[in-house]
Design a protein around this motif. Structure first.
Motif, PDB file in Angstrom:
ATOM      1  N   LEU A 168      63.428  25.373  34.680  1.00 39.21           N
ATOM      2  CA  LEU A 168      62.647  26.128  35.661  1.00 39.21           C
ATOM      3  C   LEU A 168      61.691  25.139  36.344  1.00 39.21           C
ATOM      4  O   LEU A 168      60.802  24.584  35.698  1.00 39.21           O
ATOM      5  CB  LEU A 168      61.858  27.239  34.944  1.00 39.21           C
ATOM      6  CG  LEU A 168      60.920  28.089  35.790  1.00 39.21           C
ATOM      7  CD1 LEU A 168      61.686  28.845  36.870  1.00 39.21           C
ATOM      8  CD2 LEU A 168      60.141  29.071  34.911  1.00 39.21           C
ATOM      9  N   VAL A 169      61.895  24.932  37.662  1.00 35.30           N
ATOM     10  CA  VAL A 169      61.115  23.884  38.347  1.00 35.30           C
ATOM     11  C   VAL A 169      60.107  24.440  39.357  1.00 35.30           C
ATOM     12  O   VAL A 169      59.126  23.766  39.694  1.00 35.30           O
ATOM     13  CB  VAL A 169      62.048  22.868  39.057  1.00 35.30           C
ATOM     14  CG1 VAL A 169      62.830  22.065  38.041  1.00 35.30           C
ATOM     15  CG2 VAL A 169      62.973  23.559  40.051  1.00 35.30           C
ATOM     16  N   ASP A 170      60.329  25.651  39.815  1.00 36.15           N
ATOM     17  CA  ASP A 170      59.402  26.198  40.811  1.00 36.15           C
ATOM     18  C   ASP A 170      59.629  27.702  40.939  1.00 36.15           C
ATOM     19  O   ASP A 170      60.533  28.264  40.325  1.00 36.15           O
ATOM     20  CB  ASP A 170      59.620  25.508  42.171  1.00 36.15           C
ATOM     21  CG  ASP A 170      58.386  25.606  43.079  1.00 36.15           C
ATOM     22  OD1 ASP A 170      57.400  26.258  42.657  1.00 36.15           O
ATOM     23  OD2 ASP A 170      58.429  25.040  44.181  1.00 36.15           O
ATOM     24  N   GLY A 171      58.814  28.323  41.766  1.00 36.58           N
ATOM     25  CA  GLY A 171      58.931  29.745  41.992  1.00 36.58           C
ATOM     26  C   GLY A 171      57.640  30.289  42.553  1.00 36.58           C
ATOM     27  O   GLY A 171      56.756  29.539  42.988  1.00 36.58           O
ATOM     28  N   SER A 172      57.518  31.604  42.549  1.00 41.23           N
ATOM     29  CA  SER A 172      56.273  32.231  42.992  1.00 41.23           C
ATOM     30  C   SER A 172      56.145  33.595  42.333  1.00 41.23           C
ATOM     31  O   SER A 172      57.111  34.126  41.788  1.00 41.23           O
ATOM     32  CB  SER A 172      56.254  32.352  44.519  1.00 41.23           C
ATOM     33  OG  SER A 172      57.313  33.180  44.966  1.00 41.23           O
ATOM     34  N   TYR A 173      54.932  34.156  42.426  1.00 41.04           N
ATOM     35  CA  TYR A 173      54.722  35.455  41.780  1.00 41.04           C
ATOM     36  C   TYR A 173      53.744  36.261  42.622  1.00 41.04           C
ATOM     37  O   TYR A 173      53.100  35.753  43.556  1.00 41.04           O
ATOM     38  CB  TYR A 173      54.191  35.270  40.359  1.00 41.04           C
ATOM     39  CG  TYR A 173      52.756  34.800  40.270  1.00 41.04           C
ATOM     40  CD1 TYR A 173      51.727  35.704  39.983  1.00 41.04           C
ATOM     41  CD2 TYR A 173      52.440  33.448  40.470  1.00 41.04           C
ATOM     42  CE1 TYR A 173      50.404  35.269  39.920  1.00 41.04           C
ATOM     43  CE2 TYR A 173      51.137  33.016  40.391  1.00 41.04           C
ATOM     44  CZ  TYR A 173      50.119  33.919  40.116  1.00 41.04           C
ATOM     45  OH  TYR A 173      48.811  33.499  40.046  1.00 41.04           O
ATOM     46  N   HIS A 174      53.627  37.547  42.299  1.00 43.08           N
ATOM     47  CA  HIS A 174      52.727  38.462  42.990  1.00 43.08           C
ATOM     48  C   HIS A 174      51.777  39.035  41.954  1.00 43.08           C
ATOM     49  O   HIS A 174      52.216  39.472  40.889  1.00 43.08           O
ATOM     50  CB  HIS A 174      53.529  39.585  43.662  1.00 43.08           C
ATOM     51  CG  HIS A 174      52.719  40.454  44.562  1.00 43.08           C
ATOM     52  ND1 HIS A 174      51.939  41.493  44.107  1.00 43.08           N
ATOM     53  CD2 HIS A 174      52.581  40.431  45.930  1.00 43.08           C
ATOM     54  CE1 HIS A 174      51.347  42.087  45.136  1.00 43.08           C
ATOM     55  NE2 HIS A 174      51.726  41.462  46.256  1.00 43.08           N
ATOM     56  N   HIS A 183      53.818  50.494  42.815  1.00 41.88           N
ATOM     57  CA  HIS A 183      54.074  49.096  42.439  1.00 41.88           C
ATOM     58  C   HIS A 183      55.474  48.679  42.855  1.00 41.88           C
ATOM     59  O   HIS A 183      56.445  49.402  42.638  1.00 41.88           O
ATOM     60  CB  HIS A 183      53.934  48.920  40.919  1.00 41.88           C
ATOM     61  CG  HIS A 183      52.509  48.766  40.483  1.00 41.88           C
ATOM     62  ND1 HIS A 183      51.653  47.829  41.031  1.00 41.88           N
ATOM     63  CD2 HIS A 183      51.788  49.435  39.552  1.00 41.88           C
ATOM     64  CE1 HIS A 183      50.467  47.941  40.460  1.00 41.88           C
ATOM     65  NE2 HIS A 183      50.522  48.923  39.555  1.00 41.88           N
ATOM     66  N   GLY A 184      55.621  47.490  43.388  1.00 40.29           N
ATOM     67  CA  GLY A 184      56.925  46.919  43.690  1.00 40.29           C
ATOM     68  C   GLY A 184      57.385  46.024  42.546  1.00 40.29           C
ATOM     69  O   GLY A 184      56.816  46.024  41.456  1.00 40.29           O
ATOM     70  N   GLN A 185      58.463  45.301  42.775  1.00 39.94           N
ATOM     71  CA  GLN A 185      58.969  44.331  41.784  1.00 39.94           C
ATOM     72  C   GLN A 185      59.120  42.994  42.489  1.00 39.94           C
ATOM     73  O   GLN A 185      59.718  42.921  43.567  1.00 39.94           O
ATOM     74  CB  GLN A 185      60.323  44.782  41.223  1.00 39.94           C
ATOM     75  CG  GLN A 185      60.250  46.071  40.414  1.00 39.94           C
ATOM     76  CD  GLN A 185      61.627  46.469  39.907  1.00 39.94           C
ATOM     77  OE1 GLN A 185      62.436  45.621  39.585  1.00 39.94           O
ATOM     78  NE2 GLN A 185      61.881  47.770  39.857  1.00 39.94           N
ATOM     79  N   TYR A 186      58.579  41.953  41.861  1.00 42.38           N
ATOM     80  CA  TYR A 186      58.665  40.642  42.491  1.00 42.38           C
ATOM     81  C   TYR A 186      58.795  39.553  41.415  1.00 42.38           C
ATOM     82  O   TYR A 186      57.971  39.434  40.511  1.00 42.38           O
ATOM     83  CB  TYR A 186      57.412  40.354  43.331  1.00 42.38           C
ATOM     84  CG  TYR A 186      57.518  39.052  44.102  1.00 42.38           C
ATOM     85  CD1 TYR A 186      58.100  39.017  45.365  1.00 42.38           C
ATOM     86  CD2 TYR A 186      57.042  37.863  43.551  1.00 42.38           C
ATOM     87  CE1 TYR A 186      58.202  37.818  46.063  1.00 42.38           C
ATOM     88  CE2 TYR A 186      57.144  36.662  44.242  1.00 42.38           C
ATOM     89  CZ  TYR A 186      57.729  36.636  45.499  1.00 42.38           C
ATOM     90  OH  TYR A 186      57.838  35.453  46.177  1.00 42.38           O
ATOM     91  N   GLY A 187      59.872  38.808  41.515  1.00 46.09           N
ATOM     92  CA  GLY A 187      60.085  37.633  40.667  1.00 46.09           C
ATOM     93  C   GLY A 187      60.816  36.584  41.480  1.00 46.09           C
ATOM     94  O   GLY A 187      61.793  36.905  42.176  1.00 46.09           O
ATOM     95  N   HIS A 188      60.364  35.357  41.403  1.00 49.03           N
ATOM     96  CA  HIS A 188      60.953  34.317  42.245  1.00 49.03           C
ATOM     97  C   HIS A 188      61.014  33.008  41.457  1.00 49.03           C
ATOM     98  O   HIS A 188      60.002  32.562  40.913  1.00 49.03           O
ATOM     99  CB  HIS A 188      60.101  34.143  43.516  1.00 49.03           C
ATOM    100  CG  HIS A 188      60.583  33.046  44.403  1.00 49.03           C
ATOM    101  ND1 HIS A 188      59.729  32.248  45.133  1.00 49.03           N
ATOM    102  CD2 HIS A 188      61.841  32.598  44.686  1.00 49.03           C
ATOM    103  CE1 HIS A 188      60.437  31.364  45.819  1.00 49.03           C
ATOM    104  NE2 HIS A 188      61.726  31.570  45.571  1.00 49.03           N
ATOM    105  N   PHE A 210      61.150  38.925  36.612  1.00 50.99           N
ATOM    106  CA  PHE A 210      61.541  37.521  36.423  1.00 50.99           C
ATOM    107  C   PHE A 210      62.874  37.390  35.664  1.00 50.99           C
ATOM    108  O   PHE A 210      63.628  36.446  35.886  1.00 50.99           O
ATOM    109  CB  PHE A 210      60.418  36.745  35.722  1.00 50.99           C
ATOM    110  CG  PHE A 210      59.424  36.184  36.701  1.00 50.99           C
ATOM    111  CD1 PHE A 210      59.678  34.999  37.360  1.00 50.99           C
ATOM    112  CD2 PHE A 210      58.256  36.875  37.006  1.00 50.99           C
ATOM    113  CE1 PHE A 210      58.778  34.491  38.290  1.00 50.99           C
ATOM    114  CE2 PHE A 210      57.354  36.377  37.935  1.00 50.99           C
ATOM    115  CZ  PHE A 210      57.615  35.184  38.592  1.00 50.99           C
ATOM    116  N   LYS A 211      63.172  38.348  34.762  1.00 51.57           N
ATOM    117  CA  LYS A 211      64.509  38.385  34.134  1.00 51.57           C
ATOM    118  C   LYS A 211      65.576  38.545  35.208  1.00 51.57           C
ATOM    119  O   LYS A 211      66.607  37.871  35.204  1.00 51.57           O
ATOM    120  CB  LYS A 211      64.600  39.557  33.138  1.00 51.57           C
ATOM    121  CG  LYS A 211      64.281  39.207  31.703  1.00 51.57           C
ATOM    122  CD  LYS A 211      64.414  40.400  30.776  1.00 51.57           C
ATOM    123  CE  LYS A 211      65.844  40.843  30.607  1.00 51.57           C
ATOM    124  NZ  LYS A 211      65.979  41.937  29.622  1.00 51.57           N
TER     125      LYS A 211
END
Length: 687
Positions: free
Chosen positions: A560-566, A498-503, A575-576
């Motif tokens: 928080l107005v935008d972002g993306s996730y996996h 597993h990787g780590q992804y927060g945007h 995300f922190k």
């Protein structure tokens, strides 16, 4: 010591400037009354009242002391107080239980700041006072000059009862101004002698001062005075007694404590003019267990109420509690109730005191003062009463400490011992405070001045075996932003499995709220709702450290107005981290500034010092808010000053006003610091 009726008790304190001779006067009175058989000296460390090791070492009083003696069938409870202003808490304790005061002046120094403050304390408490001009056997003393100072300051209240008689440089006695009789010193006695020739010119102005004071007591006496008719002795004594009791007349006596001159006359005057505890037929205000107001009478027939006004941690007998019985009778081997602490206390033996010597007594009647040992939960200001009729008397208003230093242990690992030792010393001394600042992680000691803190340090070393030094307290600055920015924070990590992804995209802007205001305006589920709390928590943790000098960030709104996730690699932790990265990227772009704490300052000082005080406030980057006369030639000066500029204010104001000024200072708000100050704070942080 025998038991005394309430009407045969006189409780009085000795007040005045440091080095005026209060402790020596107490010693001389005790010797004259036969309570001690040799006269101790403060300079030799042998006086009855200065028995604390710190007092012996320093050769001046730092705590209040009690000694009892008998004079002509009346019990005198003498309460000696320190003269140095750092120990005003000891004075405040004593004033709560004293029924009268002797203000001691050195004939060489005349009317000093300490004497002026003593007068003010008595006026505030509404207790009668007498002035004793000490050291008049010194050939440099101008008695008439000191009287003129008193007359100029306090007007017709001043009533000189005595005029010193000299033969060359030696004081041989005095003239009783009221009776117009010469009194000659004969060893420790005072005998009647012949009036010296040519004394009329010196005596006349003093007689006039007495007559003016007497005339003020009634219209009848005033008419008699203006018609030129002399007062009779009974008229004078009745008017003087009444005037002293009401505070309208302040007798002035003189002598030498060091050479035991004039003591019997002083003791006689105390007996004649100072009131017994039950002299005024007034009820004492108290509070019942439900908080409602009730009352007690200074009478042995009323139920018990006693106020603990001083606590001492004695190394041999344990905790020693000084108390005054305001009503009823205090007896040994009984159980009393402490309404303040909601507990019962066992009274063992009870004592009256002769300095540090305890003298056991069978009981203490209403109005009397004594001590008891080993009260486990009772503190200074607590009331002891009966459980079937409990009450709480008014406590003691202590001066608030206004000098703050950060404590540093000289020996590693002593922090806990320092904290425990200081907390125990706080049981004795209610005018210093100790706290641990969670933000700066400093141990802070607050006191009333350099001498006060020096004594605390010395006691800490001698009683608890720990040594400390000091450093400047850190100022709890804050950081904030002035501009709105929109920034991206992306945390992406791939390391097998597993990787780590927060945007995230976050808009940061200033807010009126103190902490973080967090909102979200996510459309289309670009960041799932489950990660919103993680984003908020990441920002809150990041805000603990600002970007300029590392101080906490305040007044921040984050949307928080935008972002993306996996689907697989996104997590709360990711995300922190993304939120933290957005914070670090955004803050430098948002015009960050440092906020400094501003305090509200009130200075009370004589009118003649207002210019110096205002100038000093301006030098400290302060802003004046106004001035207001508060009476008796004193002005209240109000302003706002950065807390960073106030570390030395306690000693600076004392120096500026010759100790006549007092101040209150409390945190008000945060405001943006000037750019030059911000640069200095950043430079300090980078070190």
């Amino acid at each position: 010591m025998k038991v005394y009726e309430t009407s045969k008790i006189k409780n009085f304190c000795l007040l005045g400037h440091g080095n005026s001779g209060k402790t020596s006067l107490a010693e001389a009175m005790l010797y004259t009354a036969g309570s001690i058989d040799r006269v101790g000296r403060t300079q030799d460390g042998t006086s009855v009242m200065d028995f604390d090791p710190e007092e012996v070492k320093r050769k001046f009083s730092i705590s209040a002391a009690l000694a009892s003696c008998e004079w002509n069938g009346t019990k005198f409870n003498i309460l000696d107080t320190p003269g140095y202003f750092d120990f005003v808490g000891e004075v405040q304790q004593v004033l709560r239980v004293a029924d009268a005061a002797i203000i001691v002046l050195s004939g060489k120094s005349g009317l000093t700041v300490g004497a002026e403050k003593a007068w003010k304390y008595c006026e505030e408490r509404g207790i009668p006072k007498m002035i004793f001009i000490n050291k008049v056997d010194d050939d440099r003393v101008d008695y008439q000059k000191v009287l003129n100072q008193l007359k100029e300051k306090y007007g017709k209240k001043i009533a000189p009862f005595q005029l010193p008689l000299r033969e060359g440089d030696k004081i041989t006695g005095f003239i009783n101004v009221v009776e117009k009789e010469a009194r000659i010193f004969d060893g420790n006695r005072t005998i009647t002698g012949e009036m010296p020739e040519g004394i009329e010119d010196e005596l006349e102005p003093l007689t006039e001062m007495i007559n003016e004071a007497v005339a003020e007591q009634s219209e009848e006496l005033m008419d008699k005075y203006f018609s030129g008719e002399p007062f009779t002795l009974p008229e004078m004594y009745a008017a003087l007694r009444n005037g002293v009791a009401e505070g309208d007349i302040v007798p002035v006596l003189c002598g030498s404590a060091y050479h035991i001159l004039g003591m019997s006359s002083l003791l006689n005057a105390i007996n004649a003019y100072f009131p017994a505890p039950n002299a005024k037929d007034e009820l004492i205000k108290a509070y019942a267990s439900d908080g409602s107001e009730t009352s007690r009478k200074v009478d042995t027939g009323d139920t018990l109420s006693a106020l603990v006004f001083k606590t001492v941690a004695d190394p041999y007998v344990g905790k020693l509690s000084y108390f005054k019985v305001f009503s009823g009778v205090m007896t040994p081997d009984t159980t009393v109730y402490n309404l303040n602490s909601d507990c019962n206390e066992k009274i063992g033996k009870i004592y009256t005191m002769l300095g540090k010597k305890q003298v056991e007594v069978k009981q203490l009647n209403a109005g009397d003062i004594g001590t008891v040992t080993k009260l486990s939960k009772t503190k200074t200001g607590d009331t002891l009463s009966r459980q079937n009729n409990p009450c709480r008397l008014e406590g003691i208003d202590f001066a608030k400490p206004n000098m703050e230093l950060a404590v540093v242990a000289k020996k590693k690992g002593d922090d806990e011992k320092i904290a425990q030792g200081l907390l125990k010393l706080m049981d004795e001394d209610k005018t210093f405070a100790f706290e641990i600042n969670k933000e700066t992680r400093q141990q802070l000691l607050k006191g009333l001045g350099d001498q006060h803190i020096d004594v605390i340090v010395s006691k800490l070393k001698n009683k608890f075996g720990v040594e400390i030094s000091f450093e400047q307290p850190k100022v709890p600055y804050r950081e904030t932003i002035k501009k709105k920015v929109k920034v991206e924070g992306k945390h992406k990590k791939q390391s097998g499995g597993h990787g780590q992804y927060g945007h995230v995209w976050i808009e940061f802007e200033p807010s009126d709220q103190e902490g973080l205001v967090f909102e979200e305006k996510i459309f289309g589920g670009s960041v799932p709702k489950g990660y919103f709390p993680a984003v908020e928590k990441g920002l809150q943790e990041a805000m603990e450290h600002g970007v300029l000098a590392g101080y906490p960030m305040v007044g921040l709104k984050a949307t928080l107005v935008d972002g993306s996730y996996h689907d697989v690699d996104s997590s709360e932790m990711a995300f922190k981290m993304a939120a933290s990265l957005a914070y670090k990227a955004g803050m430098p772009q948002a015009s960050p500034v440092i906020l400094e704490p501003i305090g509200h300052l009130k200075v009370y000082a004589p009118d003649s010092y207002t210019g110096d005080i205002i100038g000093d406030i301006n030098k400290r980057r302060g802003q004046m808010l106004g001035m207001e006369p508060v009476g008796d030639g004193v002005t209240m000066i109000e302003g706002e000053v950065p807390m960073a500029e106030m570390h030395s204010y306690s000693s600076d104001l004392r120096s500026m006003t010759q100790a006549r000024g007092e101040f209150e200072f409390e945190f008000e708000r945060y405001q943006e610091a000037p750019q030059n100050v911000i640069e200095k704070i950043i430079a300090e942080a980078q070190k």
